[in-house]
Design a protein around this motif. Structure first.
Motif, PDB file in Angstrom:
ATOM      1  N   UNK A   1      62.100 -46.806  69.265  1.00 19.92           N
ATOM      2  CA  UNK A   1      63.120 -47.076  68.254  1.00 19.92           C
ATOM      3  C   UNK A   1      64.188 -47.971  68.884  1.00 19.92           C
ATOM      4  N   UNK A   2      64.243 -49.226  68.467  1.00 13.97           N
ATOM      5  CA  UNK A   2      65.260 -50.125  69.025  1.00 13.97           C
ATOM      6  C   UNK A   2      66.667 -49.679  68.645  1.00 13.97           C
ATOM      7  N   UNK A   3      67.626 -50.030  69.474  1.00 19.79           N
ATOM      8  CA  UNK A   3      69.015 -49.799  69.134  1.00 19.79           C
ATOM      9  C   UNK A   3      69.443 -50.745  68.020  1.00 19.79           C
ATOM     10  N   UNK A   4      70.630 -50.490  67.480  1.00 17.19           N
ATOM     11  CA  UNK A   4      71.087 -51.240  66.313  1.00 17.19           C
ATOM     12  C   UNK A   4      72.426 -51.910  66.585  1.00 17.19           C
ATOM     13  N   UNK A   5      72.798 -52.792  65.682  1.00 19.65           N
ATOM     14  CA  UNK A   5      74.143 -53.372  65.683  1.00 19.65           C
ATOM     15  C   UNK A   5      74.745 -53.183  64.304  1.00 19.65           C
ATOM     16  N   UNK A   6      76.060 -53.226  64.261  1.00 22.14           N
ATOM     17  CA  UNK A   6      76.781 -53.145  62.990  1.00 22.14           C
ATOM     18  C   UNK A   6      76.749 -54.533  62.364  1.00 22.14           C
TER      19      UNK A   6
ATOM     20  N   UNK B   1      71.851 -50.579  61.426  1.00 18.29           N
ATOM     21  CA  UNK B   1      72.139 -49.159  61.643  1.00 18.29           C
ATOM     22  C   UNK B   1      71.271 -48.307  60.731  1.00 18.29           C
ATOM     23  N   UNK B   2      71.098 -48.732  59.500  1.00 12.31           N
ATOM     24  CA  UNK B   2      70.310 -47.960  58.536  1.00 12.31           C
ATOM     25  C   UNK B   2      68.865 -47.818  58.988  1.00 12.31           C
ATOM     26  N   UNK B   3      68.291 -48.894  59.506  1.00 11.66           N
ATOM     27  CA  UNK B   3      66.902 -48.832  59.954  1.00 11.66           C
ATOM     28  C   UNK B   3      66.757 -47.892  61.156  1.00 11.66           C
ATOM     29  N   UNK B   4      67.674 -47.995  62.119  1.00 12.14           N
ATOM     30  CA  UNK B   4      67.599 -47.118  63.273  1.00 12.14           C
ATOM     31  C   UNK B   4      67.757 -45.660  62.848  1.00 12.14           C
ATOM     32  N   UNK B   5      68.724 -45.384  61.991  1.00 10.67           N
ATOM     33  CA  UNK B   5      68.965 -44.004  61.549  1.00 10.67           C
ATOM     34  C   UNK B   5      67.777 -43.454  60.773  1.00 10.67           C
ATOM     35  N   UNK B   6      67.157 -44.276  59.939  1.00 12.32           N
ATOM     36  CA  UNK B   6      65.968 -43.828  59.194  1.00 12.32           C
ATOM     37  C   UNK B   6      64.888 -43.343  60.149  1.00 12.32           C
ATOM     38  N   UNK B   7      64.683 -44.096  61.207  1.00 13.13           N
ATOM     39  CA  UNK B   7      63.613 -43.749  62.144  1.00 13.13           C
ATOM     40  C   UNK B   7      63.976 -42.514  62.967  1.00 13.13           C
ATOM     41  N   UNK B   8      65.229 -42.392  63.359  1.00 17.07           N
ATOM     42  CA  UNK B   8      65.662 -41.172  64.050  1.00 17.07           C
ATOM     43  C   UNK B   8      65.504 -39.960  63.126  1.00 17.07           C
ATOM     44  N   UNK B   9      65.849 -40.122  61.869  1.00 14.93           N
ATOM     45  CA  UNK B   9      65.716 -39.015  60.917  1.00 14.93           C
ATOM     46  C   UNK B   9      64.256 -38.582  60.790  1.00 14.93           C
ATOM     47  N   UNK B  10      63.350 -39.552  60.762  1.00 10.15           N
ATOM     48  CA  UNK B  10      61.922 -39.225  60.694  1.00 10.15           C
ATOM     49  C   UNK B  10      61.491 -38.418  61.921  1.00 10.15           C
ATOM     50  N   UNK B  11      61.981 -38.823  63.090  1.00  8.92           N
ATOM     51  CA  UNK B  11      61.641 -38.103  64.327  1.00  8.92           C
ATOM     52  C   UNK B  11      62.188 -36.676  64.271  1.00  8.92           C
ATOM     53  N   UNK B  12      63.445 -36.542  63.872  1.00  8.00           N
ATOM     54  CA  UNK B  12      64.070 -35.218  63.795  1.00  8.00           C
ATOM     55  C   UNK B  12      63.336 -34.332  62.785  1.00  8.00           C
ATOM     56  N   UNK B  13      63.035 -34.890  61.629  1.00  3.33           N
ATOM     57  CA  UNK B  13      62.348 -34.113  60.594  1.00  3.33           C
ATOM     58  C   UNK B  13      60.974 -33.671  61.049  1.00  3.33           C
ATOM     59  N   UNK B  14      60.242 -34.585  61.689  1.00 11.57           N
ATOM     60  CA  UNK B  14      58.909 -34.255  62.184  1.00 11.57           C
ATOM     61  C   UNK B  14      58.960 -33.140  63.213  1.00 11.57           C
TER      62      UNK B  14
END
Length: 399
Positions: free
Chosen positions: A158-163, A340-353
């Motif tokens: 999961x790449x980091x994000x920028x604002x 930021x939205x893309x990074x957070x979406x992917x982190x959320x998927x990891x957390x949910x899984x």
């Protein structure tokens, strides 16, 4: 859900990741708080004190052993109601090793930010105590899975994000470059990883109408200033810059020079691209070549090949239409890939899984028997002379 993100507020990439992750995961009802440990008497930098509202600073008396500090840390994680922790591998030895001792119901997510052997050894030492592992680049993930036995189904890139909004606000400040080409270096002034001492050789190969701004500070700043003394009339040093001013700095420069020996990701790289500052960067397999499409939105050069780097900058200096096209292409890809939205979406998927599957891990260890595994102790690599280490890093990347 409440997550502790192990980091102390500072001007730097890891804390930027925290801020972006906090903002992004709030949409999902996940409260991410920074969690830092320090010895008694430590104070947050004045510029970061307002960040104290976003996290928890746990002071440890100097009299406490590391094991006693770990026990106190675990108790506070429980008492503050954290459901899980995000551990930045090797950000701090205590915070990394705590993964082996936290209660079974605490979610443990590892984040690997670097591709160094030492970082991988540390990650390997706590691998079997993590519900999920995130590498910040495809290189990190591939190395962890193929060389260090991490489970492929629980190891992610999961790449980091920028604002991106902050950079869009500065778009109007970007003007077509004049006779002078404005180049920029941003980062920690440290040669081992960032290759900053090669900046002299790069400048040696550039026309006098190319200037350089150096943003940042670090242990090799005195040495860098001595090496660049011959170019003093076209080099400017700003020191450490507040995060809020980075978008403006990118908008006011034409080319980012990033001569790193190694990077796990390169947040500065995508910040530059978001600001339309064309990157000329070291070719680090699975890292920079997954971000920069050579000749389209930036230029890659072999690690340590300052002649090729200088030639790339000179080409952009001479061909302003090419510079403009690359600047436009660089700005275009960032919102799509690194928001930021893309990074957070992917982190959320990891957390949910992880929460749904709750993988079976190694039994947690008794914190009263706190010990440091080999991967978190100094290894033989510590005793290899630095010039040899640096040479080996260059050879590894070029091969």
């Amino acid at each position: 859900m409440k997550l502790a993100y192990f980091v102390l507020p500072h001007v730097g990439g890891t804390y930027s990741v925290f801020k972006h992750l906090r903002a992004g995961l709030a949409v999902y009802g996940i409260d991410v708080r920074w969690f830092g440990t320090c010895r008694h008497g430590y104070e947050l930098p004045a510029a970061m004190r307002e960040e104290g509202l976003l996290g928890l600073l746990l002071e440890m008396p100097a009299s406490l052993t590391e094991g006693a500090c770990a026990k106190r840390m675990a108790e506070v994680i429980e008492s503050e109601g954290f459901d899980g922790v995000v551990i930045n591998v090797l950000g701090d030895r205590l915070q990394t090793n705590i993964a082996r001792y936290l209660p079974e119901h605490i979610l443990r997510i590892l984040v690997v930010h670097s591709i160094t052997p030492g970082t991988y050894a540390a990650a390997r030492s706590i691998r079997d105590f993590a519900h999920a592992t995130i590498g910040v680049s495809e290189r990190c993930r591939t190395d962890l899975v193929e060389r260090h036995g991490f489970p492929a189904d629980r190891t992610y890139a999961i790449p980091n994000a920028v604002d991106t909004a902050a950079f869009r606000e500065q778009e109007g400040r970007r003007v077509r470059a004049g006779p002078e080409l404005r180049t920029l270096f941003v980062g920690r002034i440290e040669d081992t990883s960032k290759g900053v001492l090669w900046l002299r050789e790069i400048l040696d190969g550039l026309p006098e109408t190319v200037s350089l701004t150096v943003v940042g500070d670090g242990p090799d700043m005195p040495k860098l200033k001595r090496r660049l003394a011959g170019h003093a009339d076209r080099v400017r040093y700003t020191g450490t810059m507040p995060l809020a001013l980075i978008p403006l700095a990118m908008a006011e420069h034409d080319v980012l020079i990033m001569p790193s020996r190694f990077e796990g990701f390169g947040l500065t790289l995508i910040e530059a691209m978001a600001g339309g500052c064309v990157p000329v960067v070291s070719h680090i397999r699975g890292v920079t070549d997954t971000i920069v499409e050579n000749g389209k939105n930036g230029m890659l050069f072999p690690v340590g090949d300052y002649t090729v780097a200088a030639n790339a900058v000179t080409r952009l200096h001479q061909d302003r239409d090419l510079l403009e096209r690359m600047s436009f292409s660089a700005r275009a890809i960032v919102p799509e890939r690194y928001s930021i939205e893309r990074m957070a979406d992917r982190y959320y998927d990891v957390i949910s899984s992880a929460m749904i599957g709750w993988p079976k891990l190694s039994p947690v260890l008794d914190i009263d028997s706190w010990s440091i595994p080999p991967g978190l102790r100094p290894g033989l690599r510590t005793y290899i002379p630095l010039p040899i280490k640096n040479w080996l890093r260059v050879v590894r990347e070029r091969l």
